[in-house]
Write a protein that holds these residues in place. Sequence first.
Motif, PDB file in Angstrom:
ATOM      1  N   ALA A  67       0.792  -1.236   0.000  1.00 53.68           N
ATOM      2  CA  ALA A  67       0.000   0.000   0.000  1.00 53.68           C
ATOM      3  C   ALA A  67       0.828   1.292   0.000  1.00 53.68           C
ATOM      4  O   ALA A  67       0.288   2.364   0.239  1.00 53.68           O
ATOM      5  CB  ALA A  67      -1.026   0.025   1.134  1.00 53.68           C
ATOM      6  N   ALA A  68       2.136   1.188  -0.285  1.00 56.08           N
ATOM      7  CA  ALA A  68       2.980   2.393  -0.390  1.00 56.08           C
ATOM      8  C   ALA A  68       2.931   3.249   0.871  1.00 56.08           C
ATOM      9  O   ALA A  68       2.771   4.461   0.812  1.00 56.08           O
ATOM     10  CB  ALA A  68       2.563   3.250  -1.608  1.00 56.08           C
ATOM     11  N   LEU A  69       3.076   2.606   2.022  1.00 58.11           N
ATOM     12  CA  LEU A  69       2.904   3.331   3.279  1.00 58.11           C
ATOM     13  C   LEU A  69       4.228   3.710   3.933  1.00 58.11           C
ATOM     14  O   LEU A  69       5.218   2.991   3.832  1.00 58.11           O
ATOM     15  CB  LEU A  69       2.106   2.470   4.267  1.00 58.11           C
ATOM     16  CG  LEU A  69       0.681   2.128   3.840  1.00 58.11           C
ATOM     17  CD1 LEU A  69       0.028   1.215   4.877  1.00 58.11           C
ATOM     18  CD2 LEU A  69      -0.146   3.387   3.638  1.00 58.11           C
ATOM     19  N   VAL A  70       4.197   4.845   4.615  1.00 57.07           N
ATOM     20  CA  VAL A  70       5.296   5.240   5.488  1.00 57.07           C
ATOM     21  C   VAL A  70       4.747   5.212   6.909  1.00 57.07           C
ATOM     22  O   VAL A  70       3.775   5.905   7.207  1.00 57.07           O
ATOM     23  CB  VAL A  70       5.790   6.666   5.171  1.00 57.07           C
ATOM     24  CG1 VAL A  70       6.915   7.065   6.123  1.00 57.07           C
ATOM     25  CG2 VAL A  70       6.255   6.766   3.729  1.00 57.07           C
ATOM     26  N   PRO A  71       5.347   4.400   7.786  1.00 52.55           N
ATOM     27  CA  PRO A  71       4.888   4.415   9.176  1.00 52.55           C
ATOM     28  C   PRO A  71       5.387   5.680   9.860  1.00 52.55           C
ATOM     29  O   PRO A  71       6.312   6.327   9.365  1.00 52.55           O
ATOM     30  CB  PRO A  71       5.555   3.167   9.771  1.00 52.55           C
ATOM     31  CG  PRO A  71       6.773   2.955   8.946  1.00 52.55           C
ATOM     32  CD  PRO A  71       6.467   3.488   7.564  1.00 52.55           C
ATOM     33  N   GLY A 108      -3.903  -3.589  -0.706  1.00 48.08           N
ATOM     34  CA  GLY A 108      -3.587  -3.230   0.675  1.00 48.08           C
ATOM     35  C   GLY A 108      -4.578  -2.217   1.222  1.00 48.08           C
ATOM     36  O   GLY A 108      -5.059  -2.335   2.356  1.00 48.08           O
ATOM     37  N   CYS A 109      -4.923  -1.236   0.393  1.00 50.39           N
ATOM     38  CA  CYS A 109      -5.897  -0.224   0.823  1.00 50.39           C
ATOM     39  C   CYS A 109      -7.290  -0.839   0.943  1.00 50.39           C
ATOM     40  O   CYS A 109      -8.066  -0.473   1.833  1.00 50.39           O
ATOM     41  CB  CYS A 109      -5.918   0.946  -0.161  1.00 50.39           C
ATOM     42  SG  CYS A 109      -4.446   1.982  -0.018  1.00 50.39           S
ATOM     43  N   GLN A 110      -7.584  -1.768   0.056  1.00 47.72           N
ATOM     44  CA  GLN A 110      -8.890  -2.435   0.138  1.00 47.72           C
ATOM     45  C   GLN A 110      -9.003  -3.208   1.459  1.00 47.72           C
ATOM     46  O   GLN A 110     -10.033  -3.176   2.129  1.00 47.72           O
ATOM     47  CB  GLN A 110      -9.048  -3.389  -1.052  1.00 47.72           C
ATOM     48  CG  GLN A 110     -10.453  -3.936  -1.147  1.00 47.72           C
ATOM     49  CD  GLN A 110     -10.580  -5.025  -2.199  1.00 47.72           C
ATOM     50  OE1 GLN A 110      -9.619  -5.724  -2.519  1.00 47.72           O
ATOM     51  NE2 GLN A 110     -11.775  -5.166  -2.740  1.00 47.72           N
ATOM     52  N   ALA A 111      -7.905  -3.880   1.834  1.00 48.02           N
ATOM     53  CA  ALA A 111      -7.910  -4.628   3.096  1.00 48.02           C
ATOM     54  C   ALA A 111      -8.034  -3.681   4.291  1.00 48.02           C
ATOM     55  O   ALA A 111      -8.657  -4.021   5.303  1.00 48.02           O
ATOM     56  CB  ALA A 111      -6.639  -5.460   3.210  1.00 48.02           C
ATOM     57  N   LEU A 159      -6.508   7.392  -1.833  1.00 44.22           N
ATOM     58  CA  LEU A 159      -6.025   8.777  -1.800  1.00 44.22           C
ATOM     59  C   LEU A 159      -5.689   9.203  -0.364  1.00 44.22           C
ATOM     60  O   LEU A 159      -4.679   9.875  -0.121  1.00 44.22           O
ATOM     61  CB  LEU A 159      -7.074   9.725  -2.400  1.00 44.22           C
ATOM     62  CG  LEU A 159      -7.439   9.480  -3.877  1.00 44.22           C
ATOM     63  CD1 LEU A 159      -8.515  10.456  -4.326  1.00 44.22           C
ATOM     64  CD2 LEU A 159      -6.217   9.581  -4.790  1.00 44.22           C
ATOM     65  N   ALA A 160      -6.537   8.762   0.579  1.00 42.56           N
ATOM     66  CA  ALA A 160      -6.291   9.108   1.993  1.00 42.56           C
ATOM     67  C   ALA A 160      -4.980   8.487   2.479  1.00 42.56           C
ATOM     68  O   ALA A 160      -4.253   9.094   3.284  1.00 42.56           O
ATOM     69  CB  ALA A 160      -7.455   8.631   2.858  1.00 42.56           C
ATOM     70  N   ALA A 161      -4.669   7.294   1.979  1.00 42.31           N
ATOM     71  CA  ALA A 161      -3.437   6.607   2.404  1.00 42.31           C
ATOM     72  C   ALA A 161      -2.202   7.408   2.020  1.00 42.31           C
ATOM     73  O   ALA A 161      -1.223   7.458   2.773  1.00 42.31           O
ATOM     74  CB  ALA A 161      -3.378   5.207   1.789  1.00 42.31           C
ATOM     75  N   VAL A 162      -2.235   8.052   0.860  1.00 40.94           N
ATOM     76  CA  VAL A 162      -1.100   8.882   0.431  1.00 40.94           C
ATOM     77  C   VAL A 162      -0.907  10.026   1.428  1.00 40.94           C
ATOM     78  O   VAL A 162       0.215  10.338   1.851  1.00 40.94           O
ATOM     79  CB  VAL A 162      -1.326   9.446  -0.996  1.00 40.94           C
ATOM     80  CG1 VAL A 162      -0.225  10.437  -1.375  1.00 40.94           C
ATOM     81  CG2 VAL A 162      -1.398   8.310  -2.013  1.00 40.94           C
ATOM     82  N   LYS A 163      -2.028  10.617   1.850  1.00 43.10           N
ATOM     83  CA  LYS A 163      -1.945  11.741   2.794  1.00 43.10           C
ATOM     84  C   LYS A 163      -1.452  11.277   4.168  1.00 43.10           C
ATOM     85  O   LYS A 163      -0.717  12.012   4.842  1.00 43.10           O
ATOM     86  CB  LYS A 163      -3.313  12.428   2.909  1.00 43.10           C
ATOM     87  CG  LYS A 163      -3.730  13.093   1.596  1.00 43.10           C
ATOM     88  CD  LYS A 163      -5.105  13.734   1.727  1.00 43.10           C
ATOM     89  CE  LYS A 163      -5.561  14.307   0.388  1.00 43.10           C
ATOM     90  NZ  LYS A 163      -6.938  14.837   0.455  1.00 43.10           N
TER      91      LYS A 163
END
Length: 212
Positions: A67-71, A108-111, A159-163
């Motif tokens: 999901a291209a996430l940064v913790p 990942g975002c769907q999950a 889109l929210a995940a990017v933010k």
Amino acid sequence: MKTFDEMIEGYARFRAGDWKRQHERWSQLKEGQSPQVMVISCSDSRVDPAQILDVDPGEIFVVRNVAALVPPYETTPGRHGVSAALEFAVQFLKVREVVVMGHGMCGGCQAALTQDLHGSEPGDGGFVAHWIDMLDEVRDPIAAEMGTSGREAERAMELAAVKVSLANLRTFPCVQEKEKRGSLKLRGAYFAISDGVLHLLDENSGEFRPAS
Ligand SMILES: [Zn+2]
């Protein structure tokens, strides 16, 4: 889809083609790398940032994960792979820009939206569940307003995940400091798989718009 053994044919093409054509570039690169841009994108096989941005070897420093996430900045025990890559890129390579690139149809975002993996054991969905639970806070209002299925809700989650990742990037002291000094720029982007269009986030309005 090809097996790895079949991909070795691709490697043979690379050795005979690009490797030879770009020989000068590769001999510079063996001295070291100095990319200006770090890209954080999803592990999804359809969204390769080097392909989408059509860049040469050595141009982007890439981290890909679910999901291209940064913790957020955390010093808890455990191995912090994204934080290590970010630290290396920002403090040692001194990249000038960090781009978070989300994408359409992101599993990942769907999950994160359905929370189907909640309560799973590590190794049986638990690692993914705990990774994407960093989206729980932004997920709840989306789920309440749009439900947990359908492209409208999924896209809102993507889109929210990017933010969220951009906000988490700003919890790292080195990022905060460099952004304040103007030596580091953070960018949000979103690649819509369905039409191949890259969108860029305007952080003033919060809107994603097609890159020209
Ligand atoms: Zn994805």
